[in-house]
Write a protein that holds these residues in place. Sequence first.
Motif, PDB file in Angstrom:
ATOM      1  N   GLU A  23       0.831  -1.200   0.000  1.00 44.51           N
ATOM      2  CA  GLU A  23       0.000   0.000   0.000  1.00 44.51           C
ATOM      3  C   GLU A  23       0.865   1.250   0.000  1.00 44.51           C
TER       4      GLU A  23
ATOM      5  N   ARG B  91     -14.124   9.751   4.015  1.00 44.34           N
ATOM      6  CA  ARG B  91     -12.779   9.169   4.101  1.00 44.34           C
ATOM      7  C   ARG B  91     -12.578   8.063   3.070  1.00 44.34           C
TER       8      ARG B  91
ATOM      9  N   GLU C 160     -10.333   4.353   2.889  1.00 42.32           N
ATOM     10  CA  GLU C 160      -9.587   3.386   3.690  1.00 42.32           C
ATOM     11  C   GLU C 160      -9.218   2.183   2.832  1.00 42.32           C
TER      12      GLU C 160
ATOM     13  N   ILE D 269      -7.979  -1.829   3.191  1.00 45.09           N
ATOM     14  CA  ILE D 269      -7.863  -2.965   4.099  1.00 45.09           C
ATOM     15  C   ILE D 269      -7.302  -4.136   3.314  1.00 45.09           C
TER      16      ILE D 269
ATOM     17  N   VAL E 251     -10.495  -1.351  -1.045  1.00 42.44           N
ATOM     18  CA  VAL E 251     -10.422   0.091  -0.801  1.00 42.44           C
ATOM     19  C   VAL E 251     -11.850   0.626  -0.755  1.00 42.44           C
TER      20      VAL E 251
END
Length: 121
Positions: A60, A73, A75, A77, A86
């Motif tokens: 990442e 937001r 994020e 993972i 994502v």
Amino acid sequence: MLRSFMPTALMIVVPLASHGIASAADATQSVSFDVTTSNCKDTVVEMKQVCAPKGWHLIEGALSYRSQNGASRIEAIRVDSRCFKVTATATPLGEDCILNICNCRGRGWVKGDIVFTGTPE
């Protein structure tokens, strides 16, 4: 007046090139989001899954926000060594209502990019 928020989700799979990967530069993948709510009360969620071909795994990179409002937001993972999920969540600021007359405090949006680099296993 208390209102409930109903998230909306969309899943998009973004595969890396599956053949002919010669270098990490060839396996680099950028994921972009431009997610906006349609009103002042409903959250919108967009998901993308990024996977490297067999024999490669992803690292990442830095997340770059171009614009965002409120608690919106992005994020990433890790799903496994080859894949990331994502998620971009656009959360509006809500509304103030008095006697059924409502004032929108602001819609939610998030625009940004994240880069994943492929490396051989």
